[in-house]
Design a protein around this motif. Structure first.
Motif, mmCIF file in Angstrom:
data_model
loop_
_atom_site.group_PDB
_atom_site.id
_atom_site.type_symbol
_atom_site.label_atom_id
_atom_site.label_comp_id
_atom_site.label_asym_id
_atom_site.label_seq_id
_atom_site.Cartn_x
_atom_site.Cartn_y
_atom_site.Cartn_z
ATOM 1 N N GLU A 157 0.830 -1.206 0.000
ATOM 2 C CA GLU A 157 0.000 0.000 0.000
ATOM 3 C C GLU A 157 0.866 1.258 0.000
ATOM 4 O O GLU A 157 0.570 2.229 -0.702
ATOM 5 C CB GLU A 157 -0.926 -0.009 1.215
ATOM 6 C CG GLU A 157 -2.020 -1.069 1.134
ATOM 7 C CD GLU A 157 -2.943 -1.026 2.340
ATOM 8 O OE1 GLU A 157 -2.732 -0.162 3.213
ATOM 9 O OE2 GLU A 157 -3.865 -1.868 2.402
ATOM 10 N N GLN A 158 1.937 1.248 0.772
ATOM 11 C CA GLN A 158 2.838 2.399 0.812
ATOM 12 C C GLN A 158 3.508 2.611 -0.546
ATOM 13 O O GLN A 158 3.641 3.752 -1.013
ATOM 14 C CB GLN A 158 3.888 2.205 1.905
ATOM 15 C CG GLN A 158 3.325 2.257 3.316
ATOM 16 C CD GLN A 158 4.347 1.897 4.365
ATOM 17 O OE1 GLN A 158 5.337 1.209 4.094
ATOM 18 N NE2 GLN A 158 4.132 2.361 5.598
ATOM 19 N N ASN A 159 3.932 1.523 -1.177
ATOM 20 C CA ASN A 159 4.562 1.634 -2.488
ATOM 21 C C ASN A 159 3.584 2.155 -3.528
ATOM 22 O O ASN A 159 3.967 2.931 -4.425
ATOM 23 C CB ASN A 159 5.119 0.275 -2.921
ATOM 24 C CG ASN A 159 6.340 -0.133 -2.120
ATOM 25 O OD1 ASN A 159 6.997 0.706 -1.503
ATOM 26 N ND2 ASN A 159 6.660 -1.417 -2.124
ATOM 27 N N ALA A 160 2.324 1.745 -3.433
ATOM 28 C CA ALA A 160 1.316 2.230 -4.378
ATOM 29 C C ALA A 160 1.095 3.729 -4.211
ATOM 30 O O ALA A 160 0.948 4.465 -5.198
ATOM 31 C CB ALA A 160 0.001 1.468 -4.183
ATOM 32 N N MET A 161 1.084 4.213 -2.972
ATOM 33 C CA MET A 161 0.931 5.644 -2.728
ATOM 34 C C MET A 161 2.110 6.422 -3.301
ATOM 35 O O MET A 161 1.942 7.482 -3.912
ATOM 36 C CB MET A 161 0.801 5.905 -1.226
ATOM 37 C CG MET A 161 -0.494 5.395 -0.612
ATOM 38 S SD MET A 161 -0.536 5.557 1.186
ATOM 39 C CE MET A 161 -0.461 7.340 1.351
ATOM 40 N N LEU A 162 3.325 5.888 -3.125
ATOM 41 C CA LEU A 162 4.517 6.535 -3.676
ATOM 42 C C LEU A 162 4.461 6.550 -5.193
ATOM 43 O O LEU A 162 4.816 7.541 -5.834
ATOM 44 C CB LEU A 162 5.769 5.793 -3.196
ATOM 45 C CG LEU A 162 7.113 6.335 -3.691
ATOM 46 C CD1 LEU A 162 7.364 7.730 -3.139
ATOM 47 C CD2 LEU A 162 8.247 5.386 -3.271
ATOM 48 N N LEU A 163 3.993 5.461 -5.765
ATOM 49 C CA LEU A 163 3.885 5.342 -7.215
ATOM 50 C C LEU A 163 3.008 6.446 -7.794
ATOM 51 O O LEU A 163 3.363 7.110 -8.768
ATOM 52 C CB LEU A 163 3.301 3.964 -7.559
ATOM 53 C CG LEU A 163 3.223 3.548 -9.026
ATOM 54 C CD1 LEU A 163 4.602 3.177 -9.534
ATOM 55 C CD2 LEU A 163 2.283 2.360 -9.190
ATOM 56 N N LEU A 164 1.856 6.670 -7.161
ATOM 57 C CA LEU A 164 0.911 7.660 -7.674
ATOM 58 C C LEU A 164 1.344 9.090 -7.376
ATOM 59 O O LEU A 164 1.011 10.014 -8.114
ATOM 60 C CB LEU A 164 -0.474 7.413 -7.060
ATOM 61 C CG LEU A 164 -1.157 6.107 -7.467
ATOM 62 C CD1 LEU A 164 -2.483 5.965 -6.740
ATOM 63 C CD2 LEU A 164 -1.389 6.047 -8.964
#
Length: 253
Positions: A157-164
């Motif tokens: 979830e943290q990586n997805a937030m960083l991605l966006l």
């Protein structure tokens, strides 16, 4: 920024299910269970698993705000998880594959914070959480493994937030493809040649890109010799360059 996808009404799957569960013989055991679990403890886990349940393509396994009572281990098939905002727009927050667990998001609130839909005909093992909690208290190896799974979910979830939030469009697509290949490789499939189980609209929704942007970037990757694409089958022809784009050390495709 996000693609709007209407939620289609679905009927809960009523296909016959198999009640015979044997974790020791399952090909996904090494992902669902710790490798050092004793045979007698695996048998105890077998006894609490309710059933194997078939989920037809496009069918909800569960919906947002459904009451939480069990988690699900994916035996075969693929899923997407999503949330719906007050305007009725769907935002995809993950794609799941065999050996991964669904439903961990609901443990704290006791209601599912997202919905889960099968991207193809799939099968899951249903694990009642109250009975699992009893086993976690008795089997330390299983408890540590479960904690690791929750930690991995938080990291995703943290990586997805960083991605966006911070990454360029071509980097988002490169990360998506390389991560998907790595996850498949861990399951014994080809890392650089695989079939996308999701549509480009769904990829764009997950990455915060329009479907036109996703198609344009895939075409650019094809023309530059990075990819070969035939319908939904993708082959990464230059994995090193793709990883460089994913890492942000190379900006040209």
């Amino acid at each position: 920024m996000h693609t709007t996808i209407a939620i289609q009404p679905v009927t809960e799957n009523t296909a016959p299910v198999s009640t015979a569960v044997n974790c020791a013989r399952c090909g996904m055991q090494k992902f669902c269970l710790p490798t050092n679990l004793k045979p007698e403890d695996v048998q105890r886990l077998d006894r609490i698993i309710m059933r194997r349940r078939r989920i037809e393509r496009g069918t909800n396994l569960y919906r947002m705000n459904d009451a939480f009572s069990r988690i699900y281990a994916i035996r075969f098939g693929h899923f997407k998880t999503y949330q719906v905002n007050p305007r009725g727009e769907q935002q995809i927050n993950g794609f799941q594959m065999p050996g991964e667990l669904l439903g961990l998001d609901a443990i704290g609130a006791e209601r599912h914070q997202c919905g889960a839909v099968a991207l193809e005909d799939s099968e899951v093992c249903e694990i009642p959480f109250d009975k699992l909690e009893g086993l976690l208290g008795d089997i330390p190896e299983l408890l540590r493994h479960f904690h690791r799974l929750i930690g991995q979910e938080i990291t995703r979830e943290q990586n997805a937030m960083l991605l966006l939030a911070t990454m360029r469009a071509e980097q988002r697509v490169a990360i998506f493809l390389t991560n998907l290949g790595a996850r498949l490789a861990a399951r014994g499939y080809a890392e650089h040649r695989f079939q996308l189980r999701m549509m480009r609209e769904e990829v764009g929704n997950y990455l915060g890109l329009t479907v036109e942007s996703v198609s344009r970037l895939i075409s650019r990757f094809r023309h530059s010799g990075l990819l070969r694409v035939a319908n939904r089958e993708v082959e990464i022809l230059d994995p090193v360059r793709m990883r460089e784009i994913a890492a942000g050390v190379r900006l040209d495709a």
